[in-house]
Design a protein around this motif. Structure first.
Motif, mmCIF file in Angstrom:
data_model
loop_
_atom_site.group_PDB
_atom_site.id
_atom_site.type_symbol
_atom_site.label_atom_id
_atom_site.label_comp_id
_atom_site.label_asym_id
_atom_site.label_seq_id
_atom_site.Cartn_x
_atom_site.Cartn_y
_atom_site.Cartn_z
ATOM 1 N N LYS A 112 -51.063 30.576 -32.715
ATOM 2 C CA LYS A 112 -50.625 30.858 -34.051
ATOM 3 C C LYS A 112 -49.407 29.999 -33.874
ATOM 4 C CE LYS A 112 -49.663 33.561 -37.904
ATOM 5 N NZ LYS A 112 -49.440 35.171 -38.412
ATOM 6 N N THR B 41 -50.141 26.225 -33.895
ATOM 7 C CA THR B 41 -50.968 25.596 -35.391
ATOM 8 C C THR B 41 -49.592 25.830 -36.491
ATOM 9 O OG1 THR B 41 -52.658 26.688 -34.608
ATOM 10 C CG2 THR B 41 -52.683 26.653 -36.833
ATOM 11 N N ASP C 157 -49.498 25.240 -41.627
ATOM 12 C CA ASP C 157 -49.846 24.778 -40.643
ATOM 13 C C ASP C 157 -49.888 23.462 -40.246
ATOM 14 O OD1 ASP C 157 -50.871 27.541 -40.885
ATOM 15 O OD2 ASP C 157 -53.112 26.878 -40.519
ATOM 16 N N ARG D 223 -52.356 34.870 -28.695
ATOM 17 C CA ARG D 223 -52.403 34.240 -29.823
ATOM 18 C C ARG D 223 -52.089 34.013 -30.349
ATOM 19 N NH1 ARG D 223 -56.569 39.072 -32.174
ATOM 20 N NH2 ARG D 223 -57.509 39.381 -29.453
ATOM 21 N N TYR D 224 -50.778 34.804 -30.288
ATOM 22 C CA TYR D 224 -49.388 34.843 -30.765
ATOM 23 C C TYR D 224 -48.831 33.469 -31.010
ATOM 24 C CZ TYR D 224 -45.024 35.751 -33.397
ATOM 25 O OH TYR D 224 -43.736 35.867 -34.112
#
Length: 373
Positions: free
Chosen positions: A98, A101, A74, A94-95
Motif C-alpha cells: 500500500k 502505491t 495514490d 500488504r501494508y
C-alpha cells in the motif's frame, strides 16, 4: 570455571543500555547512511524531529505527520511515515505494498521496528541468565514461530489480541525489497531501529513461504534460470537482499559475502555439515544439475564473472560438487580461474574430467578436511 563463578554467571543480568549501544554499532556495521543534504526538505525535518528526545510533543508531531502523509492520493506522496512500528502491523506485506502505491517514483518510506536482538536484550536484562534462557526460548516460539505457522497463526492472534510480532533485521529489509523498495538508510533512533526505503519498482509477484525447503532461482545450462532446492539457512526474505548485501559487504575468502548477517545460527550448522544441500539431489534427478560441476549461481553473482567464463558456464549443467574443493581458491579471480580450468577440461573430456574431479573432491573433503566458509 569454578562453581562460584558458574553460579555468578547464571544469576547475572545483562545491562540493557550497554547491549543497545553494542547493537547500535554491530547491526549497522555495513548499513548505508543516507545523505540528507540531497533529500527532500520534509524528510530532513522528519528525521531531525525523530532524533529529538522523547516527549509528548514529539509523539504528537510524528502522529500528525504520519496521518497527513497517508492522506494524499495514490502515486503522489513524496515521503511516508509508517503509522505504527512494524511489529504492530499484522499484514505487513500488504501494508508495504500500500505504501508503494501511495508513493511517487523514488519517494521515501520511513519506518521503524524492534529487532529480534533488541527483544533478546530486553529479556536477558530483565531476568537472571538461567531464567532468561528459558523465557527467551518460549518467547521465540510464541512471537516468532507461531505467527508464521498456519496451524497456530489464528490461535496466536486470538490470544494476543494485539499484534506484537518479533522481526529479525534481515527479514524486514528483505520484505522492503520484496515490496519494491531499496533500503537507503538504517540506524537506531533511541532504541528503535529506523529504516528508510526508497520506491524503485513495483512489488514482487513471487510467492514466498516460511517453509524449511526453499527454491532459489539460479543460472543453469543455456542461460536458463531454474529453481534450486535447499534447506533454509537464512532468515525469511533474505534472498531478496542479494544486491543490497553485495553493495554494502565485501567478498570474503572463498567468494562468499563477508559477515553475512542473513544466515541464522542453525543455518551455519547446516552449511558447515552440507545438510542444506541435500535437497539439490532433486535437481540432479530432474536433470537440471549433475554430480560434479560448477556451482549454480544467482543472477547477481553470475554477473560478477568475466564474460568469457559466463559463456563457458552456460554450456554445461551446474553441479553438486564444485571444482572449488580441488583448488580451494580464495579470491573471486582465483575462483574464476579454477572454474575455467575445469570447464575447459570438461568440454574436451566430460567423463574423464568429472571422474578425476570427483575423487579429488572426495579426498580433500574426507581426508584433508577442506571446507568452504
Amino acid at each position: 570455571m569454578g562453581l562460584r563463578s558458574f553460579i555468578s554467571d547464571m544469576i547475572a543480568r545483562d545491562n540493557y543500555d550497554e547491549v543497545m549501544e553494542y547493537l547500535a554499532v554491530t547491526e549497522t556495521q555495513h548499513a548505508p547512511r543516507f545523505e540528507f543534504t540531497e533529500a527532500p526538505e520534509q524528510l530532513r525535518e522528519l528525521i531531525e524531529v525523530s532524533e529529538t528526545p522523547r516527549s509528548p510533543e514529539r509523539s504528537q508531531w510524528l502522529n500528525d505527520y504520519a496521518a497527513k502523509s497517508w492522506s494524499v492520493p495514490d502515486g503522489e506522496a513524496e515521503v511516508l511515515l509508517a503509522e505504527d512500528h512494524l511489529n504492530a502491523i499484522r499484514y505487513l506485506n500488504r501494508y508495504l505494498r500500500k505504501a508503494n502505491t501511495k508513493l511517487k517514483q523514488d519517494g521515501f518510506l520511513v519506518c521503524s521496528f524492534d529487532t529480534a536482538q533488541k527483544r533478546k536484550a530486553q529479556i536477558f536484562s530483565r531476568y537472571p541468565k538461567f531464567v532468561a534462557n528459558v523465557v527467551y526460548a518460549f518467547d521465540f516460539l510464541w512471537h516468532r514461530v507461531c505467527p508464521k505457522v498456519r496451524l497456530t497463526r489464528r490461535f496466536y492472534y486470538f490470544c494476543t489480541r494485539k499484534v506484537r510480532k518479533v522481526f529479525p533485521r534481515p527479514e524486514v529489509l528483505g520484505r522492503l525489497y520484496y515490496c519494491g523498495f531499496d533500503v537507503v538508510s538504517e540506524q537506531y533512533i533511541h532504541d528503535r531501529y529506523c529504516v528508510i526505503g526508497q520506491k524503485k519498482r513495483e512489488p514482487s509477484s513471487d510467492k514466498h513461504t516460511y517453509g524449511t525447503l526453499i527454491k532459489l532461482r539460479r543460472m543453469g545450462k543455456d542461460g536458463k534460470l531454474f529453481n534450486v532446492f535447499k534447506f533454509r539457512t537464512m532468515y525469511a526474505y533474505s534472498e531478496y537482499l542479494q544486491t543490497y548485501i553485495y553493495e554494502n559487504n565485501d567478498l570474503d575468502v572463498g567468494g562468499k559475502f563477508f559477515d553475512d548477517y542473513r544466515i541464522t545460527e542453525w543455518g551455519r550448522f547446516l552449511r558447515k555439515t552440507w545438510l542444506d544441500e541435500l535437497p539439490m539431489f532433486i535437481n540432479v534427478f530432474k536433470g537440471q544439475m549433475k554430480l560434479v560441476g560448477v556451482r549454480p549461481l544467482s543472477q547477481q553473482y553470475f554477473n560478477l564473472y568475466d564474460e568469457d567464463l559466463q559463456q563457458l558456464r552456460i554450456k554445461t549443467r551446474p553441479g553438486l560438487l564444485p571444482p572449488f574443493y580441488v583448488d580451494m581458491p580464495e579470491t573471486l579471480e582465483e575462483i574464476q580461474d579454477s572454474e575455467r580450468r575445469y570447464l575447459e577440461s570438461y568440454l574436451e573430456h566430460p567423463f574423464r574430467t568429472d571422474w578425476n574431479y570427483f575423487w579429488k573432491i572426495v579426498g580433500n573433503i574426507i581426508f584433508r578436511g577442506k571446507r568452504s566458509k
